[in-house]
Design an enzyme around this catalytic site. Structure first.
Site, PDB file in Angstrom:
ATOM      1  N   PHE A 177      56.535 -62.556  72.422  1.00 47.15           N
ATOM      2  CA  PHE A 177      55.345 -63.111  71.767  1.00 47.15           C
ATOM      3  C   PHE A 177      54.622 -62.305  70.684  1.00 47.15           C
ATOM      4  CE2 PHE A 177      50.595 -63.850  72.881  1.00 47.15           C
ATOM      5  CZ  PHE A 177      50.371 -64.410  71.685  1.00 47.15           C
ATOM      6  N   ASP A 235      65.829 -55.677  71.492  1.00 44.51           N
ATOM      7  CA  ASP A 235      65.372 -56.447  72.446  1.00 44.51           C
ATOM      8  C   ASP A 235      66.537 -56.961  73.544  1.00 44.51           C
ATOM      9  OD1 ASP A 235      64.303 -58.886  74.044  1.00 44.51           O
ATOM     10  OD2 ASP A 235      62.603 -58.708  72.677  1.00 44.51           O
ATOM     11  N   THR A 253      47.472 -51.927  76.805  1.00 46.51           N
ATOM     12  CA  THR A 253      46.808 -52.979  77.284  1.00 46.51           C
ATOM     13  C   THR A 253      45.422 -52.429  77.682  1.00 46.51           C
ATOM     14  OG1 THR A 253      46.507 -54.822  78.775  1.00 46.51           O
ATOM     15  CG2 THR A 253      47.921 -52.777  79.279  1.00 46.51           C
ATOM     16  N   ASP A 254      44.493 -53.589  77.811  1.00 43.64           N
ATOM     17  CA  ASP A 254      43.067 -52.919  78.165  1.00 43.64           C
ATOM     18  C   ASP A 254      43.020 -52.892  79.754  1.00 43.64           C
ATOM     19  OD1 ASP A 254      42.941 -55.534  78.491  1.00 43.64           O
ATOM     20  OD2 ASP A 254      41.034 -55.858  77.621  1.00 43.64           O
ATOM     21  N   GLU A 255      44.065 -53.396  80.077  1.00 43.20           N
ATOM     22  CA  GLU A 255      44.167 -53.510  81.677  1.00 43.20           C
ATOM     23  C   GLU A 255      44.271 -52.190  82.262  1.00 43.20           C
ATOM     24  OE1 GLU A 255      46.408 -56.499  84.016  1.00 43.20           O
ATOM     25  OE2 GLU A 255      46.361 -57.977  82.074  1.00 43.20           O
ATOM     26  N   TYR A 289      51.731 -53.421  87.258  1.00 44.55           N
ATOM     27  CA  TYR A 289      51.833 -53.452  85.815  1.00 44.55           C
ATOM     28  C   TYR A 289      50.999 -52.626  85.174  1.00 44.55           C
ATOM     29  CZ  TYR A 289      50.555 -55.199  81.157  1.00 44.55           C
ATOM     30  OH  TYR A 289      50.335 -55.485  79.880  1.00 44.55           O
ATOM     31  N   SER A 290      49.504 -52.748  85.400  1.00 46.43           N
ATOM     32  CA  SER A 290      48.705 -51.639  84.878  1.00 46.43           C
ATOM     33  C   SER A 290      48.945 -50.561  84.860  1.00 46.43           C
ATOM     34  CB  SER A 290      47.215 -52.196  84.853  1.00 46.43           C
ATOM     35  OG  SER A 290      46.870 -51.983  86.341  1.00 46.43           O
ATOM     36  N   LYS A 347      51.826 -49.111  82.719  1.00 43.21           N
ATOM     37  CA  LYS A 347      51.457 -48.971  81.218  1.00 43.21           C
ATOM     38  C   LYS A 347      50.653 -47.984  80.990  1.00 43.21           C
ATOM     39  CE  LYS A 347      52.045 -51.381  78.114  1.00 43.21           C
ATOM     40  NZ  LYS A 347      53.209 -51.315  77.164  1.00 43.21           N
ATOM     41  N   VAL A 376      43.595 -73.272  88.101  1.00 42.14           N
ATOM     42  CA  VAL A 376      42.714 -72.199  87.640  1.00 42.14           C
ATOM     43  C   VAL A 376      42.346 -71.654  89.042  1.00 42.14           C
ATOM     44  CG1 VAL A 376      40.391 -71.554  86.956  1.00 42.14           C
ATOM     45  CG2 VAL A 376      41.491 -73.449  86.161  1.00 42.14           C
ATOM     46  N   ASN A 436      37.558 -68.151  82.261  1.00 47.52           N
ATOM     47  CA  ASN A 436      38.651 -68.843  82.444  1.00 47.52           C
ATOM     48  C   ASN A 436      38.416 -70.676  82.346  1.00 47.52           C
ATOM     49  OD1 ASN A 436      40.220 -66.446  82.460  1.00 47.52           O
ATOM     50  ND2 ASN A 436      40.696 -66.544  84.657  1.00 47.52           N
TER      51      ASN A 436
END
Length: 301
Positions: free
Chosen positions: A11, A33, A125-127, A153-154, A157, A209, A252
């Site tokens: 993306f 990739d 990432t900001d995560e 994940y975070s 990173k 949601v 959200n």
């Protein structure tokens, strides 16, 4: 100038490639990739015939393949978008996140050390900062905010970020890091919140949601993110971390309502966590691009 862009079929990476080839027509851009579920080669179709573009299907974890590419292309810069990035997937299978996000980063930086580089840029990432309390809307993450991860994940990173800074301090590798908030825009992967809501709204499907939808996200338009990275790799200070945000904070549930408003769709299909289901279809890229432009205007208002 020759730049290797890893994860360029994804993306954000694909949008960055389009931005760079359009702004710097004399630059040579190589996309590396391995085309996981998040990579789509058809996204890059508009630039495949560009003589200054090359696509290479290999993984950043394959040291031999990466070194071979460096020997062939002698890049001036590397911009690393390649990453496993889905939080839920990281909980189900953390190993692939650690392998790609940490060891893959190491392979890239080892190649940069071996063959020489003007700049290695790590897209993060900001995560890595964790969460802000909902009752303190005045708070923001800064580059000095301590790392406080909450998922595999975070954590992967954050580990990669620390490794990048360690390579700078230990080996003098010229690095920069950018940490972005949630991106949205053309070619977004269909399981993410905004494209999922758009696709389901268009097809009169439930709009899933989590909980009450009160979690707040800062939304950054992907082309703005690409411009920020462009600025950092050309003018950023070596060894620095740069936060990139949109100052577009929305809950959200408000984001879902925005998608419904711009699609003239009913909000009756909004459902809670217990009715959550994963979208497994394809999104019309042309249609989404038009809708994203409308939503971007809505957000900026």
């Amino acid at each position: 100038m020759t730049i290797i862009v890893t994860g360029g079929a994804g993306f954000i990476g694909s949008n960055f490639i389009f931005h760079m080839l359009n702004k710097y027509p004399d630059y040579r851009i190589i996309c590396l990739d391995c085309l996981t579920y998040a990579g789509n080669l058809s996204t890059l179709e508009p630039v495949m015939s560009n003589p200054n573009f090359r696509f290479v299907k290999e993984s950043i974890t394959d040291r031999e393949a990466v070194y071979k590419l460096f020997e062939e292309e002698h890049p001036d810069m590397v911009v690393n978008f390649a990453a496993e990035s889905h939080v839920d997937r990281s909980i189900e299978n953390p190993e692939v996140f650690l392998t790609t996000n940490i060891l893959g980063t190491q392979v890239l930086m080892d190649a940069c050390r071996k063959y020489g580089i003007q700049r290695y840029h790590q897209v993060s990432t900001d995560e890595v900062y964790g969460d802000l309390p909902l009752d303190r809307p005045d708070l923001f993450f800064t580059e000095e905010t301590p790392i406080h991860t909450s998922s595999p994940y975070s954590s992967s990173k954050a580990s990669a970020d620390l490794l990048v800074l360690a390579y700078h301090r230990t080996y003098g590798l010229p690095v920069t890091i950018s940490r972005c908030s949630n991106n949205y825009g053309p070619y977004h992967f269909p399981e993410k919140l905004i494209p999922l809501m758009i696709a389901n709204a268009l097809n009169d499907k439930p709009l899933p949601v989590y909980g009450t939808g009160e979690n707040v996200r800062d939304w950054l338009y992907v082309e703005d993110h690409c411009r920020a990275i462009d600025l950092i790799i050309h003018k950023g200070r070596v060894g620095e971390v740069y936060n990139v945000g949109g100052h577009n904070e929305m809950t959200n549930i408000d984001t879902v309502f925005a998608a419904c408003i711009h699609e003239n769709s009913s909000t009756d299909n909004i459902c809670g966590k217990e009715n959550f289901r994963v979208f497994d279809g394809a999104v019309n890229v042309t249609l989404c691009s038009e809708v994203y432009n409308h939503i971007r205007v809505f957000f900026l208002k």
